[in-house]
Write a protein that holds these residues in place. Structure first.
Motif, PDB file in Angstrom:
ATOM      1  N   ALA A  22      11.454  -2.926  44.682  1.00 33.68           N
ATOM      2  CA  ALA A  22      12.800  -3.495  44.542  1.00 33.68           C
ATOM      3  C   ALA A  22      13.798  -2.753  45.422  1.00 33.68           C
ATOM      4  CB  ALA A  22      13.235  -3.454  43.078  1.00 33.68           C
ATOM      5  N   PHE A  23      13.714  -1.433  45.442  1.00 29.44           N
ATOM      6  CA  PHE A  23      14.614  -0.639  46.286  1.00 29.44           C
ATOM      7  C   PHE A  23      14.403  -0.985  47.758  1.00 29.44           C
ATOM      8  CE2 PHE A  23      15.390   3.067  48.952  1.00 29.44           C
ATOM      9  CZ  PHE A  23      16.705   3.352  48.650  1.00 29.44           C
ATOM     10  N   ASN A  24      13.144  -1.018  48.187  1.00 30.33           N
ATOM     11  CA  ASN A  24      12.845  -1.306  49.589  1.00 30.33           C
ATOM     12  C   ASN A  24      13.286  -2.705  49.990  1.00 30.33           C
ATOM     13  OD1 ASN A  24      11.718   1.218  49.750  1.00 30.33           O
ATOM     14  ND2 ASN A  24       9.614   0.505  49.858  1.00 30.33           N
ATOM     15  N   ALA A  25      13.132  -3.668  49.093  1.00 33.46           N
ATOM     16  CA  ALA A  25      13.484  -5.060  49.404  1.00 33.46           C
ATOM     17  C   ALA A  25      14.945  -5.187  49.819  1.00 33.46           C
ATOM     18  CB  ALA A  25      13.188  -5.962  48.209  1.00 33.46           C
ATOM     19  N   ALA A  26      15.783  -4.345  49.264  1.00 31.98           N
ATOM     20  CA  ALA A  26      17.208  -4.392  49.612  1.00 31.98           C
ATOM     21  C   ALA A  26      17.460  -3.878  51.033  1.00 31.98           C
ATOM     22  CB  ALA A  26      18.008  -3.566  48.607  1.00 31.98           C
ATOM     23  N   ALA A  30      12.720  -8.698  56.120  1.00 30.99           N
ATOM     24  CA  ALA A  30      11.500  -9.482  56.330  1.00 30.99           C
ATOM     25  C   ALA A  30      10.811  -9.698  54.984  1.00 30.99           C
ATOM     26  CB  ALA A  30      10.552  -8.743  57.278  1.00 30.99           C
ATOM     27  N   GLU A  31      10.228 -10.876  54.850  1.00 26.10           N
ATOM     28  CA  GLU A  31       9.469 -11.139  53.625  1.00 26.10           C
ATOM     29  C   GLU A  31       7.998 -10.836  53.856  1.00 26.10           C
ATOM     30  OE1 GLU A  31       8.765 -15.358  52.597  1.00 26.10           O
ATOM     31  OE2 GLU A  31       9.785 -15.832  54.475  1.00 26.10           O
ATOM     32  N   ARG A  32       7.281 -10.633  52.771  1.00 31.71           N
ATOM     33  CA  ARG A  32       5.835 -10.421  52.830  1.00 31.71           C
ATOM     34  C   ARG A  32       5.159 -11.762  52.586  1.00 31.71           C
ATOM     35  NH1 ARG A  32       4.523  -4.893  52.527  1.00 31.71           N
ATOM     36  NH2 ARG A  32       6.331  -3.616  52.026  1.00 31.71           N
TER      37      ARG A  32
END
Length: 135
Positions: A22-26, A30-32
């Protein structure tokens, strides 16, 4: 006040992973995108397969497996080529994977992958290779 507790559980591992993801997504733009292919036999059982994800410019290969009976028949080469092709279509320009000394390093080298880093004495007396290839 905080209390330190020992916790070797899979639950703690999963909780921490969720927080980091969640932290990294912010911070990633790019999506996985999961990608994979498989070969099945007449009984629809998987006899060979590959799976990974496209993450921005990268194809991150997680798994490539072939049943003992299917090895040497070109299935792994075809799986790898299909995955790379799909990843390129999704915008990847570099592929990355890791393999162990008793696994598939020569196979990957024959398919254009280069060792970028060696983790020696892994986990005790083996070697883990991190490999890349330009797509």
């Amino acid at each position: 006040m905080y209390q330190l507790k020992s916790d070797d559980s899979a639950d703690l591992n999963n909780q921490l992973r969720e927080h980091i993801v969640a932290f990294n997504a912010a911070h990633f733009n790019a999506e996985r995108i999961p990608v994979g292919f498989k070969f099945v036999n007449k009984q629809n059982s998987v006899v060979a397969g590959i799976h990974g994800q496209v993450f921005g410019n990268w194809l991150l290969i997680s798994w490539l497996w072939c049943d003992d009976k299917t090895r040497g028949k070109g299935l792994a080469t075809r799986l790898l080529a299909e995955l790379e092709s799909k990843a390129k279509a999704l915008g990847a320009n570099t592929a990355q994977l890791d393999t162990l000394d008793f696994q598939a390093k020569p196979f990957y080298e024959n398919n254009g992958y280069l060792v970028k880093y060696e983790m020696r004495n892994y986990p005790l007396d083996g070697c883990r290779y991190f490999m890349e290839k330009s797509l």
